[in-house]
Design a protein around this motif. Structure first.
Motif, mmCIF file in Angstrom:
data_model
loop_
_atom_site.group_PDB
_atom_site.id
_atom_site.type_symbol
_atom_site.label_atom_id
_atom_site.label_comp_id
_atom_site.label_asym_id
_atom_site.label_seq_id
_atom_site.Cartn_x
_atom_site.Cartn_y
_atom_site.Cartn_z
ATOM 1 N N LEU A 93 -2.395 6.669 0.334
ATOM 2 C CA LEU A 93 -3.817 6.956 1.489
ATOM 3 C C LEU A 93 -3.076 8.599 1.988
ATOM 4 O O LEU A 93 -4.413 9.287 2.348
ATOM 5 C CB LEU A 93 -2.889 6.117 2.403
ATOM 6 C CG LEU A 93 -4.107 5.684 3.662
ATOM 7 C CD1 LEU A 93 -5.044 4.687 2.909
ATOM 8 C CD2 LEU A 93 -3.108 4.862 4.616
ATOM 9 N N TYR A 151 -8.951 4.186 -2.990
ATOM 10 C CA TYR A 151 -7.604 4.199 -3.109
ATOM 11 C C TYR A 151 -7.239 3.845 -4.193
ATOM 12 O O TYR A 151 -6.804 3.429 -4.817
ATOM 13 C CB TYR A 151 -6.868 3.655 -1.601
ATOM 14 C CG TYR A 151 -5.149 3.127 -1.522
ATOM 15 C CD1 TYR A 151 -4.769 3.902 -2.035
ATOM 16 C CD2 TYR A 151 -5.020 1.656 -2.530
ATOM 17 C CE1 TYR A 151 -3.578 3.747 -2.151
ATOM 18 C CE2 TYR A 151 -4.045 1.251 -2.697
ATOM 19 C CZ TYR A 151 -3.037 2.614 -1.753
ATOM 20 O OH TYR A 151 -2.018 1.845 -2.453
ATOM 21 N N ASN A 152 -7.864 2.784 -4.459
ATOM 22 C CA ASN A 152 -7.920 1.942 -5.059
ATOM 23 C C ASN A 152 -8.583 1.960 -7.109
ATOM 24 O O ASN A 152 -8.096 1.428 -7.279
ATOM 25 C CB ASN A 152 -9.134 0.260 -5.260
ATOM 26 C CG ASN A 152 -8.419 -0.639 -4.025
ATOM 27 O OD1 ASN A 152 -7.246 -0.687 -4.372
ATOM 28 N ND2 ASN A 152 -9.062 -2.067 -3.707
ATOM 29 N N LEU A 176 -8.415 -5.975 1.379
ATOM 30 C CA LEU A 176 -8.458 -5.406 2.274
ATOM 31 C C LEU A 176 -8.268 -5.109 3.219
ATOM 32 O O LEU A 176 -7.988 -4.393 3.500
ATOM 33 C CB LEU A 176 -10.137 -5.579 2.666
ATOM 34 C CG LEU A 176 -11.206 -4.824 3.791
ATOM 35 C CD1 LEU A 176 -10.900 -2.823 3.559
ATOM 36 C CD2 LEU A 176 -12.484 -5.367 3.122
ATOM 37 N N PHE A 209 -4.536 -3.036 3.298
ATOM 38 C CA PHE A 209 -4.852 -1.811 3.157
ATOM 39 C C PHE A 209 -5.570 -1.880 4.452
ATOM 40 O O PHE A 209 -5.406 0.132 5.284
ATOM 41 C CB PHE A 209 -6.261 -1.617 2.079
ATOM 42 C CG PHE A 209 -7.241 -0.293 2.675
ATOM 43 C CD1 PHE A 209 -6.505 1.298 1.657
ATOM 44 C CD2 PHE A 209 -8.059 -0.129 2.988
ATOM 45 C CE1 PHE A 209 -6.862 1.953 2.177
ATOM 46 C CE2 PHE A 209 -8.496 1.568 3.917
ATOM 47 C CZ PHE A 209 -7.734 2.455 2.984
ATOM 48 N N LEU A 210 -6.658 -1.992 5.177
ATOM 49 C CA LEU A 210 -6.854 -2.612 6.733
ATOM 50 C C LEU A 210 -5.322 -2.054 7.828
ATOM 51 O O LEU A 210 -4.757 -1.125 8.698
ATOM 52 C CB LEU A 210 -7.416 -2.747 7.452
ATOM 53 C CG LEU A 210 -9.130 -2.945 7.279
ATOM 54 C CD1 LEU A 210 -9.816 -3.233 7.355
ATOM 55 C CD2 LEU A 210 -9.771 -1.436 7.004
ATOM 56 N N VAL A 228 0.883 -0.985 -0.165
ATOM 57 C CA VAL A 228 -0.528 0.318 -0.538
ATOM 58 C C VAL A 228 0.527 1.401 0.222
ATOM 59 O O VAL A 228 1.850 1.390 0.201
ATOM 60 C CB VAL A 228 -0.538 -0.378 1.226
ATOM 61 C CG1 VAL A 228 -1.863 0.891 1.274
ATOM 62 C CG2 VAL A 228 -1.669 -1.169 1.165
ATOM 63 N N VAL A 283 -13.985 3.994 5.525
ATOM 64 C CA VAL A 283 -13.667 3.197 5.935
ATOM 65 C C VAL A 283 -13.405 2.607 4.334
ATOM 66 O O VAL A 283 -12.990 2.494 3.674
ATOM 67 C CB VAL A 283 -13.166 2.404 6.593
ATOM 68 C CG1 VAL A 283 -11.964 1.035 6.265
ATOM 69 C CG2 VAL A 283 -12.123 3.134 8.421
ATOM 70 N N PRO A 284 -14.737 2.357 3.919
ATOM 71 C CA PRO A 284 -14.986 1.101 2.761
ATOM 72 C C PRO A 284 -14.996 2.198 1.507
ATOM 73 O O PRO A 284 -14.373 1.954 0.389
ATOM 74 C CB PRO A 284 -16.214 1.086 2.656
ATOM 75 C CG PRO A 284 -17.127 0.953 4.423
ATOM 76 C CD PRO A 284 -15.921 2.032 5.187
ATOM 77 N N PHE A 288 -11.402 3.071 1.163
ATOM 78 C CA PHE A 288 -10.970 1.778 0.586
ATOM 79 C C PHE A 288 -11.085 1.746 -0.969
ATOM 80 O O PHE A 288 -9.831 1.613 -2.128
ATOM 81 C CB PHE A 288 -11.264 0.772 1.157
ATOM 82 C CG PHE A 288 -11.300 -0.822 0.564
ATOM 83 C CD1 PHE A 288 -9.503 -1.359 0.572
ATOM 84 C CD2 PHE A 288 -12.053 -1.469 -0.252
ATOM 85 C CE1 PHE A 288 -9.717 -2.161 -0.280
ATOM 86 C CE2 PHE A 288 -11.537 -2.776 -0.910
ATOM 87 C CZ PHE A 288 -9.786 -2.629 -1.232
ATOM 88 N N GLU A 289 -12.645 2.578 -1.702
ATOM 89 C CA GLU A 289 -12.559 2.312 -3.032
ATOM 90 C C GLU A 289 -11.455 3.612 -3.617
ATOM 91 O O GLU A 289 -11.579 2.903 -4.972
ATOM 92 C CB GLU A 289 -14.057 2.141 -2.874
ATOM 93 C CG GLU A 289 -15.191 1.093 -2.727
ATOM 94 C CD GLU A 289 -16.435 0.897 -2.699
ATOM 95 O OE1 GLU A 289 -16.868 2.549 -3.637
ATOM 96 O OE2 GLU A 289 -16.929 0.609 -2.674
#
Length: 561
Positions: free
Chosen positions: A514, A531-532, A540, A543-544, A509, A524-525, A528-529
């Motif tokens: 980030l 970032y990708n 995931l 990422f976490l 990552v 957070v979801p 995450f989306e």
């Protein structure tokens, strides 16, 4: 188990005799003799016309020199590989672990070694520190290779030639000179000029010996090397395996070099091992194998082929592994003993990075300094990491044997590897674990993942209905050299008070990306989306882990903490 039982590098017949004489001095007196050095010519002394002009001169035609030559030639550079005119002795053993296959492929040598008919490296059988026998076996197709030195060099010479490097066999090197526009290297037959020179001459250290080599004081190691073959009607034991056994004041190892021959070596300290000196080298070798009872019993139905040799095998490092225009590659820069089974792989990794650094310096003068700084850091780190990884094995042997042979080696290894984090071997492995290709900063970043700050950050993030993140006040960025594709480039790395070494990637990552996008999402979801969508997608869980790391390391700050 490969490189401790030889004097590697570019040597004339005279200097090879010097190496054997030095080994005998160690046996007789427990101290080293002086060794003839290649003379460094003053600037301008090499006055004959330079008929041979190259981008890179590489001194030494072993695995490291050939791998570097092939890698640079494939990048379009004119390369001269200067090596000994005669092949090395067949009684010298080389072993390449199965974990080196990816690296062999990276330097373009895997297909050649697969086709060379070398003995497959099927694994290890180990009797260490009085523990029960341990076996590690490699499965098809992930086997490594065993070979005598001559067979291995023949295969690697073919790799270098096929890549377009010129193989020069009119060594030995008798003079070297540095001038403003590059280097001049003279053999007994010709003189060569290059913008960069790579010393890959192993223990001989054609350039490394000029004040660049460091040794761990108070420890000397000799390898007593014999070539063994079974009696008629008897099969050789463990035909594809490395055999290793420790005993009270030394240790022994053996690798197959052909279907019916083995290199069998006792590693001794002339100051601390009780040696049967009055019996000569053959008698000393047999007496040491008698101490390694289990390995010795497996070789009872056989005989020596030729005389036993005594070769210097002490560990060493370097004050510096390179500067613009000059790199020490493989064993020229540092030597680790065969306990690791890592010698050839270490040399190949060094050559791979040296080729990238040299390519960078040839293409971009401004990056030559930072590239050499990275190379020096990595080479020092590999040596220290090996020393740290050897500590548990030396501790086991020292605890069981209560002998100065092990005590001094344990103390030295602890000192040399004191600043290396997470240097614990994998449970159940019979040989020393390998440092790997990651930098020290990357491994320190991985080690930081286990810190309480990261765990606390994760628990906090999980508990909040929304996360409002922003860059922490103490966050800063510094540009440091890193490998990017086929060259060295300056890469931004985040640093904080909690992590002064800094980090750019954790679990693949990108921490910089980030921290840039974190303030734009409070879920957070969604983060995450986002970032990708911005680049290479990551799983995931990774990422976490990276998000918790960024908060725990002080790169990001939670408004609702």
């Amino acid at each position: 188990m490969e490189r401790g039982a030889r004097v590697a590098g570019l040597q004339s017949r005279g200097s090879a005799r010097d190496g054997r004489r030095r080994a005998l001095l160690l046996l007789r007196h427990g101290r080293t003799g002086r060794r003839r050095r290649v003379r460094a010519a003053p600037a301008g002394e090499l006055s004959r016309p330079h008929r041979h002009v190259y981008d890179v001169l590489i001194v030494g035609g072993g695995p490291a020199g050939c791998a570097a030559a092939a890698s640079l030639a494939r990048r379009g550079h004119d390369v001269a590989l200067i090596t000994r005119p005669a092949p090395p002795a067949k009684w010298l053993a080389e072993s390449i672990p199965n974990s080196a296959r990816k690296l062999l492929e990276r330097v373009g040598a895997l297909d050649a070694l697969d086709a060379a008919g070398l003995v497959p490296n099927e694994g290890n059988t180990v009797w260490w520190a009085g523990e029960p026998r341990r076996d590690e076996r490699f499965g098809e197709p992930e086997r490594g290779f065993h070979a005598d030195r001559a067979a291995l060099e023949t295969a690697f010479h073919g790799v270098a030639r096929e890549a377009g490097a010129r193989l020069v066999t009119d060594g030995p090197v008798i003079e070297t000179a540095v001038e403003p526009d590059g280097w001049r290297v003279a053999t007994s037959a010709a003189r060569y000029r290059g913008r960069w020179v790579l010393d890959a001459s192993g223990r001989a250290g054609v350039l490394a010996r000029r004040g660049r080599r460091t040794r761990e004081r108070g420890i000397a190691t000799l390898a007593l090397v014999g070539r063994w073959t079974p009696d008629r009607g008897h099969a050789p034991p463990d035909p594809g395996c490395t055999l290793i056994e420790s005993y009270r004041d030394g240790w022994a190892w053996s690798v197959p070099t052909s279907p019916r021959t083995r290199c069998v070596t006792a590693m001794v300290d002339p100051r601390r091992t009780h040696l049967a000196r009055e019996q000569g080298l053959d008698g000393m070798w047999r007496a040491e194998l008698a101490k390694a009872a289990r390995l010795g019993r497996r070789l009872e139905e056989g005989r020596l082929e030729g005389p036993v040799r005594a070769c210097p095998a002490s560990l060493y490092g370097a004050t510096s592994h390179g500067r613009p225009g000059l790199l020490l590659v493989g064993d020229a820069g540092s030597f680790i003993d065969p306990l690791s089974s890592y010698g050839v792989k270490k040399a190949l990794a060094s050559a791979w990075l040296a080729a990238i650094v040299t390519h960078t310096g040839l293409e971009d003068d401004a990056m030559a300094g930072p590239a050499c700084e990275l190379y020096d850091d990595r080479e020092r780190e590999v040596y220290r990491t090996y020393r740290a990884l050897s500590v548990p094995f030396l501790e086991q042997a020292a605890a069981v044997n209560d002998h100065a042979f092990w005590d001094v080696r344990l103390a030295a290894a602890r000192k040399a590897g004191a600043d290396i984090p997470g240097a614990a071997p994998v449970t159940g492995t019979p040989a020393v674990s390998e440092p790997g290709d990651r930098s020290l900063a990357e491994r320190r970043a991985d080690a930081f993942l286990a810190r309480p700050e990261v765990r606390t950050a994760w628990e906090t993030i999980r508990s909040l209905p929304a996360v409002r993140l922003h860059p922490a006040p103490g966050l800063s960025s510094v540009r440091r050299p890193a490998v990017v594709d086929d060259r060295i480039a300056l890469e931004a790395r985040l640093i904080s008070d909690r992590l002064p070494d800094g980090a750019r990637y954790v679990r693949n990552v990108d921490l910089r990306r980030l921290t840039e996008i974190a303030p734009d999402s409070d879920q957070v979801p969604d983060l995450f989306e986002a970032y990708n969508r911005r680049g290479t997608a990551v799983p995931l869980p990774d990422f976490l882990a990276a998000l918790s790391f960024a908060v725990g390391a002080g790169f990001l700050e939670l408004a609702d903490s």
